[in-house]
Design a protein around this motif. Sequence first.
Motif, mmCIF file in Angstrom:
data_model
loop_
_atom_site.group_PDB
_atom_site.id
_atom_site.type_symbol
_atom_site.label_atom_id
_atom_site.label_comp_id
_atom_site.label_asym_id
_atom_site.label_seq_id
_atom_site.Cartn_x
_atom_site.Cartn_y
_atom_site.Cartn_z
ATOM 1 N N GLU A 240 0.856 -1.182 0.000
ATOM 2 C CA GLU A 240 0.000 0.000 0.000
ATOM 3 C C GLU A 240 0.890 1.228 0.000
ATOM 4 O O GLU A 240 2.018 1.191 0.485
ATOM 5 C CB GLU A 240 -0.895 0.024 1.244
ATOM 6 N N ALA A 241 0.362 2.300 -0.532
ATOM 7 C CA ALA A 241 1.098 3.565 -0.560
ATOM 8 C C ALA A 241 0.204 4.660 0.001
ATOM 9 O O ALA A 241 -1.011 4.640 -0.188
ATOM 10 C CB ALA A 241 1.515 3.908 -1.984
ATOM 11 N N VAL A 242 0.830 5.595 0.692
ATOM 12 C CA VAL A 242 0.123 6.756 1.222
ATOM 13 C C VAL A 242 0.726 7.985 0.565
ATOM 14 O O VAL A 242 1.944 8.183 0.596
ATOM 15 C CB VAL A 242 0.263 6.841 2.756
ATOM 16 N N ASN A 243 -0.120 8.796 -0.050
ATOM 17 C CA ASN A 243 0.325 9.994 -0.752
ATOM 18 C C ASN A 243 0.482 11.151 0.229
ATOM 19 O O ASN A 243 -0.500 11.754 0.651
ATOM 20 C CB ASN A 243 -0.682 10.360 -1.851
ATOM 21 N N VAL A 244 1.726 11.462 0.578
ATOM 22 C CA VAL A 244 1.977 12.545 1.535
ATOM 23 C C VAL A 244 1.720 13.927 0.944
ATOM 24 O O VAL A 244 1.651 14.900 1.690
ATOM 25 C CB VAL A 244 3.416 12.476 2.117
ATOM 26 N N LEU A 245 1.549 14.001 -0.375
ATOM 27 C CA LEU A 245 1.258 15.296 -0.993
ATOM 28 C C LEU A 245 -0.161 15.765 -0.682
ATOM 29 O O LEU A 245 -0.486 16.931 -0.878
ATOM 30 C CB LEU A 245 1.464 15.219 -2.508
ATOM 31 N N GLU A 246 -0.981 14.860 -0.165
ATOM 32 C CA GLU A 246 -2.354 15.216 0.165
ATOM 33 C C GLU A 246 -2.467 15.962 1.483
ATOM 34 O O GLU A 246 -3.512 16.540 1.770
ATOM 35 C CB GLU A 246 -3.228 13.962 0.212
ATOM 36 N N SER A 247 -1.403 15.959 2.303
ATOM 37 C CA SER A 247 -1.489 16.577 3.621
ATOM 38 C C SER A 247 -0.113 17.004 4.115
ATOM 39 O O SER A 247 0.788 16.174 4.268
ATOM 40 C CB SER A 247 -2.097 15.574 4.611
ATOM 41 N N ASP A 248 0.023 18.302 4.393
ATOM 42 C CA ASP A 248 1.273 18.797 4.971
ATOM 43 C C ASP A 248 1.518 18.200 6.353
ATOM 44 O O ASP A 248 2.656 17.913 6.721
ATOM 45 C CB ASP A 248 1.266 20.321 5.071
ATOM 46 N N VAL A 249 0.446 18.000 7.114
ATOM 47 C CA VAL A 249 0.567 17.411 8.447
ATOM 48 C C VAL A 249 1.118 15.989 8.339
ATOM 49 O O VAL A 249 2.025 15.601 9.078
ATOM 50 C CB VAL A 249 -0.795 17.431 9.184
ATOM 51 N N LEU A 250 0.591 15.227 7.399
ATOM 52 C CA LEU A 250 1.082 13.862 7.188
ATOM 53 C C LEU A 250 2.532 13.871 6.728
ATOM 54 O O LEU A 250 3.353 13.109 7.230
ATOM 55 C CB LEU A 250 0.204 13.147 6.154
ATOM 56 N N ARG A 251 2.862 14.745 5.780
ATOM 57 C CA ARG A 251 4.223 14.800 5.243
ATOM 58 C C ARG A 251 5.230 15.116 6.341
ATOM 59 O O ARG A 251 6.279 14.481 6.444
ATOM 60 C CB ARG A 251 4.310 15.825 4.111
ATOM 61 N N GLN A 252 4.928 16.075 7.195
ATOM 62 C CA GLN A 252 5.855 16.421 8.280
ATOM 63 C C GLN A 252 5.797 15.387 9.403
ATOM 64 O O GLN A 252 6.819 15.053 10.004
ATOM 65 C CB GLN A 252 5.544 17.811 8.817
ATOM 66 N N GLY A 253 4.605 14.865 9.646
ATOM 67 C CA GLY A 253 4.438 13.891 10.726
ATOM 68 C C GLY A 253 5.220 12.606 10.492
ATOM 69 O O GLY A 253 5.816 12.066 11.429
ATOM 70 N N ILE A 254 5.231 12.119 9.260
ATOM 71 C CA ILE A 254 5.954 10.872 8.973
ATOM 72 C C ILE A 254 7.459 11.069 9.131
ATOM 73 O O ILE A 254 8.169 10.172 9.576
ATOM 74 C CB ILE A 254 5.587 10.296 7.585
ATOM 75 N N LYS A 255 7.933 12.252 8.795
ATOM 76 C CA LYS A 255 9.363 12.547 8.980
ATOM 77 C C LYS A 255 9.725 12.569 10.462
ATOM 78 O O LYS A 255 10.774 12.070 10.862
ATOM 79 C CB LYS A 255 9.714 13.887 8.330
#
Length: 86
Positions: free
Chosen positions: A28-43
């Motif tokens: 499965e893949a999660v598109n981090v471009l859909e959410s700034d919170v997700l993109r920063q949170g995963i980092k």
Amino acid sequence: MKGTKDMPQCGFSNTVVQILNSCNADFEAVNVLESDVLRQGIKTYSSWPTIPQLYVDGEFLGGCDITIDMFQSGELVEILERVQNE
């Protein structure tokens, strides 16, 4: 990853998708471009500054470069086969 597994939005994400596809991995893949919170949170969660990030069975393995190295050494295929056979 940036984008989806059917339409990666960066070369690094595309590379990881191609590697996983060549291993016949069910993923499965999660598109981090859909959410700034997700993109920063995963980092923050992984303490890893780049995307894509590969997790297998809940364990963080690394980014694109590590995925390439693990694939070339055969280690990635071993991990994926072990998890799929559990």
